[in-house]
Design a protein around this motif. Structure first.
Motif, mmCIF file in Angstrom:
data_model
loop_
_atom_site.group_PDB
_atom_site.id
_atom_site.type_symbol
_atom_site.label_atom_id
_atom_site.label_comp_id
_atom_site.label_asym_id
_atom_site.label_seq_id
_atom_site.Cartn_x
_atom_site.Cartn_y
_atom_site.Cartn_z
ATOM 1 N N LEU A 1 0.818 -1.215 0.000
ATOM 2 C CA LEU A 1 0.000 0.000 0.000
ATOM 3 C C LEU A 1 0.855 1.269 0.000
ATOM 4 N N GLN A 2 2.091 1.177 0.475
ATOM 5 C CA GLN A 2 3.007 2.328 0.443
ATOM 6 C C GLN A 2 3.721 2.461 -0.895
ATOM 7 N N ARG A 3 3.813 1.375 -1.634
ATOM 8 C CA ARG A 3 4.586 1.336 -2.878
ATOM 9 C C ARG A 3 4.248 2.448 -3.864
ATOM 10 N N PRO A 4 2.984 2.716 -4.169
ATOM 11 C CA PRO A 4 2.689 3.741 -5.180
ATOM 12 C C PRO A 4 3.160 5.141 -4.781
ATOM 13 N N ARG A 5 3.211 5.413 -3.507
ATOM 14 C CA ARG A 5 3.586 6.753 -3.051
ATOM 15 C C ARG A 5 5.075 7.014 -3.174
ATOM 16 N N THR A 6 5.874 5.953 -3.218
ATOM 17 C CA THR A 6 7.330 6.127 -3.268
ATOM 18 C C THR A 6 7.974 5.519 -4.504
ATOM 19 N N ALA A 7 7.176 5.047 -5.431
ATOM 20 C CA ALA A 7 7.709 4.378 -6.632
ATOM 21 C C ALA A 7 8.552 5.333 -7.464
ATOM 22 N N HIS A 8 9.599 4.796 -8.082
ATOM 23 C CA HIS A 8 10.461 5.636 -8.918
ATOM 24 C C HIS A 8 9.978 5.721 -10.355
ATOM 25 N N ASP B 1 6.725 1.012 -10.480
ATOM 26 C CA ASP B 1 7.949 0.235 -10.266
ATOM 27 C C ASP B 1 8.738 0.906 -9.154
ATOM 28 N N GLY B 2 9.310 0.105 -8.298
ATOM 29 C CA GLY B 2 10.129 0.666 -7.239
ATOM 30 C C GLY B 2 10.564 -0.411 -6.270
ATOM 31 N N PHE B 3 11.178 0.044 -5.187
ATOM 32 C CA PHE B 3 11.712 -0.882 -4.197
ATOM 33 C C PHE B 3 10.766 -1.010 -3.022
ATOM 34 N N LEU B 4 10.607 -2.232 -2.570
ATOM 35 C CA LEU B 4 9.763 -2.566 -1.432
ATOM 36 C C LEU B 4 10.686 -2.907 -0.274
ATOM 37 N N GLU B 5 10.555 -2.190 0.824
ATOM 38 C CA GLU B 5 11.355 -2.510 2.005
ATOM 39 C C GLU B 5 10.842 -3.822 2.576
ATOM 40 N N SER B 6 11.756 -4.743 2.829
ATOM 41 C CA SER B 6 11.337 -6.068 3.285
ATOM 42 C C SER B 6 11.701 -6.277 4.751
ATOM 43 N N PRO B 7 11.057 -7.238 5.404
ATOM 44 C CA PRO B 7 11.346 -7.522 6.811
ATOM 45 C C PRO B 7 12.795 -7.912 7.077
ATOM 46 N N ARG C 1 15.939 -4.706 -0.077
ATOM 47 C CA ARG C 1 14.935 -4.007 -0.878
ATOM 48 C C ARG C 1 14.602 -4.845 -2.098
ATOM 49 N N ALA C 2 13.342 -5.201 -2.220
ATOM 50 C CA ALA C 2 12.877 -6.007 -3.345
ATOM 51 C C ALA C 2 12.383 -5.076 -4.443
ATOM 52 N N HIS C 3 12.925 -5.218 -5.633
ATOM 53 C CA HIS C 3 12.499 -4.398 -6.764
ATOM 54 C C HIS C 3 11.271 -5.055 -7.381
ATOM 55 N N ILE C 4 10.140 -4.349 -7.331
ATOM 56 C CA ILE C 4 8.889 -4.943 -7.788
ATOM 57 C C ILE C 4 8.105 -3.983 -8.675
ATOM 58 N N ARG C 5 7.122 -4.545 -9.327
ATOM 59 C CA ARG C 5 6.118 -3.770 -10.072
ATOM 60 C C ARG C 5 4.770 -4.074 -9.430
ATOM 61 N N THR C 6 3.995 -3.028 -9.172
ATOM 62 C CA THR C 6 2.624 -3.213 -8.712
ATOM 63 C C THR C 6 1.683 -2.630 -9.758
ATOM 64 N N ILE C 7 0.530 -3.266 -9.881
ATOM 65 C CA ILE C 7 -0.480 -2.824 -10.849
ATOM 66 C C ILE C 7 -1.788 -2.618 -10.093
ATOM 67 N N LEU D 1 10.791 -7.569 -10.269
ATOM 68 C CA LEU D 1 11.606 -7.119 -11.409
ATOM 69 C C LEU D 1 13.006 -7.610 -11.069
ATOM 70 N N GLU D 2 13.244 -8.861 -11.368
ATOM 71 C CA GLU D 2 14.409 -9.624 -10.894
ATOM 72 C C GLU D 2 15.770 -8.981 -11.122
ATOM 73 N N ASN D 3 15.915 -8.259 -12.208
ATOM 74 C CA ASN D 3 17.246 -7.778 -12.564
ATOM 75 C C ASN D 3 17.857 -6.824 -11.550
ATOM 76 N N LEU D 4 17.061 -6.213 -10.685
ATOM 77 C CA LEU D 4 17.604 -5.247 -9.729
ATOM 78 C C LEU D 4 17.429 -5.660 -8.268
ATOM 79 N N ASN D 5 17.016 -6.886 -8.005
ATOM 80 C CA ASN D 5 16.796 -7.290 -6.614
ATOM 81 C C ASN D 5 18.102 -7.505 -5.889
#
Length: 117
Positions: free
Chosen positions: A55-62, A79-85, A89-95, A112-116
């Motif tokens: 839910l935070q991803r869209p607000r901070t996506a690059h 597209d952006g990084f998701l802070e993980s437990p 940082r997991a590089h993901i895409r959300t739709i 988005l595997e190439n940047l994880n």
């Protein structure tokens, strides 16, 4: 298409998207997404942690872009990084579906595997 971000007031996510899809390793349709999110420390025992992060991803996506479908359908793609437990940082895409403003409804997330890292 890229463009100016719409004025989304709220982002919503139905719990079953996390518990029965993104974190369900026995669900073939998730195409390895459960394995990916679990490897970053998210768990089915605490699905709320992944839900809050998504839910935070869209607000901070690059990166932001959108696609139009039917006349009333607008898909928002972030597209952006998701802070993980586990601290990585997991590089993901959300739709998100944005056909009922001012709320965008979560559709899916995938790596988005190439940047994880």
């Amino acid at each position: 298409m890229t463009g100016e971000r719409p004025n989304v007031k709220n982002f919503a996510l139905r719990d079953h998207k996390v518990t029965r899809f993104l974190l369900a390793p026995d669900r073939a349709a998730n195409k390895g997404r459960a394995k990916f999110f679990i490897e970053f420390g998210f768990s089915l025992e605490r699905p709320d942690i992944l839900a809050r992060a998504l839910l935070q991803r869209p607000r901070t996506a690059h990166t932001f872009r959108y696609q139009t479908g039917t006349v009333s359908e607008l898909r928002l793609i972030y597209d952006g990084f998701l802070e993980s437990p586990d601290g990585r940082r997991a590089h993901i895409r959300t739709i998100w579906n944005y056909d009922a403003p001012p709320t965008a409804l979560f559709i899916t997330a995938f790596p988005l595997e190439n940047l994880n890292r």
